[in-house]
Design a protein around this motif. Structure first.
Motif, PDB file in Angstrom:
ATOM      1  N   ALA A  59       8.247   2.361  -3.469  1.00 40.64           N
ATOM      2  CA  ALA A  59       8.321   3.089  -2.057  1.00 40.64           C
ATOM      3  C   ALA A  59       8.073   4.664  -2.150  1.00 40.64           C
ATOM      4  O   ALA A  59       7.437   5.159  -1.326  1.00 40.64           O
ATOM      5  CB  ALA A  59       9.695   2.849  -1.475  1.00 40.64           C
ATOM      6  N   ASP A  60       8.441   5.210  -3.353  1.00 43.72           N
ATOM      7  CA  ASP A  60       8.093   6.904  -3.223  1.00 43.72           C
ATOM      8  C   ASP A  60       6.864   7.166  -3.184  1.00 43.72           C
ATOM      9  O   ASP A  60       6.624   8.295  -3.013  1.00 43.72           O
ATOM     10  CB  ASP A  60       8.890   7.167  -4.859  1.00 43.72           C
ATOM     11  CG  ASP A  60       8.829   8.717  -4.876  1.00 43.72           C
ATOM     12  OD1 ASP A  60       9.210   9.582  -3.972  1.00 43.72           O
ATOM     13  OD2 ASP A  60       8.064   9.004  -5.807  1.00 43.72           O
ATOM     14  N   TRP A  61       5.844   6.007  -3.495  1.00 43.17           N
ATOM     15  CA  TRP A  61       4.457   6.495  -3.333  1.00 43.17           C
ATOM     16  C   TRP A  61       3.940   5.796  -2.070  1.00 43.17           C
ATOM     17  O   TRP A  61       2.701   5.704  -1.910  1.00 43.17           O
ATOM     18  CB  TRP A  61       3.723   5.832  -4.666  1.00 43.17           C
ATOM     19  CG  TRP A  61       3.827   6.990  -5.765  1.00 43.17           C
ATOM     20  CD1 TRP A  61       4.674   7.095  -6.497  1.00 43.17           C
ATOM     21  CD2 TRP A  61       2.936   8.000  -6.248  1.00 43.17           C
ATOM     22  NE1 TRP A  61       4.655   8.230  -7.443  1.00 43.17           N
ATOM     23  CE2 TRP A  61       3.418   8.685  -7.368  1.00 43.17           C
ATOM     24  CE3 TRP A  61       1.549   8.238  -5.876  1.00 43.17           C
ATOM     25  CZ2 TRP A  61       2.744   9.800  -7.851  1.00 43.17           C
ATOM     26  CZ3 TRP A  61       0.912   9.476  -6.132  1.00 43.17           C
ATOM     27  CH2 TRP A  61       1.404  10.033  -7.368  1.00 43.17           C
ATOM     28  N   HIS A  62       4.639   5.612  -1.007  1.00 44.69           N
ATOM     29  CA  HIS A  62       4.427   4.990   0.225  1.00 44.69           C
ATOM     30  C   HIS A  62       3.775   3.555  -0.044  1.00 44.69           C
ATOM     31  O   HIS A  62       2.711   2.864   0.479  1.00 44.69           O
ATOM     32  CB  HIS A  62       3.474   5.668   0.913  1.00 44.69           C
ATOM     33  CG  HIS A  62       4.317   6.877   1.451  1.00 44.69           C
ATOM     34  ND1 HIS A  62       4.214   7.514   2.432  1.00 44.69           N
ATOM     35  CD2 HIS A  62       5.237   7.845   0.841  1.00 44.69           C
ATOM     36  CE1 HIS A  62       5.165   8.552   2.916  1.00 44.69           C
ATOM     37  NE2 HIS A  62       5.545   8.779   1.493  1.00 44.69           N
ATOM     38  N   CYS A 120       1.686   1.564   2.731  1.00 41.02           N
ATOM     39  CA  CYS A 120       2.300   2.257   4.017  1.00 41.02           C
ATOM     40  C   CYS A 120       1.366   3.297   4.601  1.00 41.02           C
ATOM     41  O   CYS A 120       1.626   4.527   4.453  1.00 41.02           O
ATOM     42  CB  CYS A 120       3.744   2.315   3.893  1.00 41.02           C
ATOM     43  SG  CYS A 120       4.692   3.036   5.203  1.00 41.02           S
ATOM     44  N   VAL A 121       0.466   2.944   5.381  1.00 41.11           N
ATOM     45  CA  VAL A 121      -0.511   3.981   5.767  1.00 41.11           C
ATOM     46  C   VAL A 121       0.162   4.777   6.977  1.00 41.11           C
ATOM     47  O   VAL A 121      -0.469   5.849   7.401  1.00 41.11           O
ATOM     48  CB  VAL A 121      -1.804   3.497   6.054  1.00 41.11           C
ATOM     49  CG1 VAL A 121      -2.500   2.768   4.570  1.00 41.11           C
ATOM     50  CG2 VAL A 121      -1.738   2.539   7.073  1.00 41.11           C
ATOM     51  N   ALA A 122       1.150   4.086   7.663  1.00 43.46           N
ATOM     52  CA  ALA A 122       1.580   5.076   8.687  1.00 43.46           C
ATOM     53  C   ALA A 122       3.059   4.553   9.015  1.00 43.46           C
ATOM     54  O   ALA A 122       3.210   3.279   8.578  1.00 43.46           O
ATOM     55  CB  ALA A 122       0.564   4.669  10.187  1.00 43.46           C
ATOM     56  N   SER A 128       8.236  10.742   5.347  1.00 40.24           N
ATOM     57  CA  SER A 128       8.995  10.112   4.127  1.00 40.24           C
ATOM     58  C   SER A 128       8.770   8.674   4.503  1.00 40.24           C
ATOM     59  O   SER A 128       8.315   8.368   5.576  1.00 40.24           O
ATOM     60  CB  SER A 128      10.346  10.506   4.284  1.00 40.24           C
ATOM     61  OG  SER A 128      10.348  11.970   4.013  1.00 40.24           O
ATOM     62  N   HIS A 129       8.955   7.863   3.580  1.00 38.96           N
ATOM     63  CA  HIS A 129       9.010   6.338   3.664  1.00 38.96           C
ATOM     64  C   HIS A 129      10.237   5.801   4.253  1.00 38.96           C
ATOM     65  O   HIS A 129      11.224   6.229   4.208  1.00 38.96           O
ATOM     66  CB  HIS A 129       8.589   5.953   2.107  1.00 38.96           C
ATOM     67  CG  HIS A 129       8.457   4.479   1.931  1.00 38.96           C
ATOM     68  ND1 HIS A 129       7.111   3.891   2.429  1.00 38.96           N
ATOM     69  CD2 HIS A 129       9.089   3.427   1.717  1.00 38.96           C
ATOM     70  CE1 HIS A 129       7.253   2.723   2.364  1.00 38.96           C
ATOM     71  NE2 HIS A 129       8.420   2.444   1.943  1.00 38.96           N
ATOM     72  N   GLY A 130       9.910   4.642   4.993  1.00 40.87           N
ATOM     73  CA  GLY A 130      11.058   4.170   5.642  1.00 40.87           C
ATOM     74  C   GLY A 130      11.732   4.749   6.812  1.00 40.87           C
ATOM     75  O   GLY A 130      10.907   5.323   7.426  1.00 40.87           O
ATOM     76  N   ILE A 131      12.943   4.536   6.895  1.00 41.79           N
ATOM     77  CA  ILE A 131      13.631   5.051   8.002  1.00 41.79           C
ATOM     78  C   ILE A 131      13.841   6.545   8.128  1.00 41.79           C
ATOM     79  O   ILE A 131      13.657   7.204   9.277  1.00 41.79           O
ATOM     80  CB  ILE A 131      15.433   4.374   7.867  1.00 41.79           C
ATOM     81  CG1 ILE A 131      15.334   2.877   7.905  1.00 41.79           C
ATOM     82  CG2 ILE A 131      15.816   4.743   9.379  1.00 41.79           C
ATOM     83  CD1 ILE A 131      14.548   2.269   9.129  1.00 41.79           C
TER      84      ILE A 131
END
Length: 219
Positions: A78-81, A90-92, A137-140
């Motif tokens: 996740a740290d790298w999206h 996770c491009v957006a 950032s990633h996620g919420i």
């Protein structure tokens, strides 16, 4: 035209613009885009090339296709999206995707506006050790940052949630001299007009879902 036919019909235009991508078929018989994306910045500097796959999904073009980095250059965390369940990129963040896909998105526009910027940020981090400014950032956390920036709330979580809920209950755009939807008493044009306009095409149910997720994390 169904999702798969739309996806396949747009592959030719992508290959014309990105000749190092090509049509391929997986072992399961699924048509995908596959190949190399070269990352070159606005000044013409070459940063890196990534091996990628772009997969059609059932709700395309009302949702983004799935993108996979298959060359092993990006850690699958996740740290790298990277989504840890699907290992797709996770491009957006969700609000950006919803706005972009409101009327359907083309493969070329998807690659231009989201895939290339995503891989540029990944290339930049691989060289410099960090993402450039402007990367959510990633996620919420990233979803919160998006709404906070849109409403210019200065990181105030309660204010962001308040504005999100007010926005979700407002379906008609206020007039320039009408009171702002936020309830401040200020005129719309002098208050949250820009943020409202940016989010106007966003599904109100999605805004409420995001507000609840943000509240749950910060409680």
């Amino acid at each position: 035209m169904d999702s798969l036919k739309i996806f396949e019909s747009q592959i030719g235009l992508v290959i014309e613009k990105y000749p190092k991508l090509h049509r391929a078929i997986t072992s399961e018989g699924k048509v995908i885009l596959k190949g190399e994306l070269e990352i070159v910045d606005d000044c013409g500097k070459f940063w890196e090339a990534f091996e990628v796959e772009i997969h059609q999904i059932i709700k395309y073009p009302l949702q983004f296709p799935q993108v996979f980095e298959v060359g092993g250059k990006i850690p699958r965390i996740a740290d790298w999206h990277i989504y840890e369940d699907t290992k797709s990129c996770c491009v957006a963040i969700a609000p950006e995707e919803s706005i972009a896909c409101k009327k359907g998105i083309s493969l070329v526009k998807f690659i231009d506006d989201f895939v290339l910027p995503y891989f540029f940020n990944q290339a930049f981090r691989r060289v410099e050790g960090y993402y450039k400014n402007g990367e959510y950032s990633h996620g919420i956390q990233g979803i919160f940052e998006f709404y906070d920036e849109t409403f210019e709330a200065g990181g105030n979580v309660r204010e962001v949630i308040h504005l999100m809920r007010k926005m979700a209950s407002t379906h008609i755009k206020p007039g320039r001299t009408h009171e702002c939807f936020c309830g401040s008493g200020s005129k719309f044009r002098q208050c949250h007009r820009d943020g409202f306009n940016q989010l106007f095409d966003l599904d109100r149910r999605l805004i409420l879902i995001h507000a609840d997720l943000i509240l749950k994390v910060w409680n």
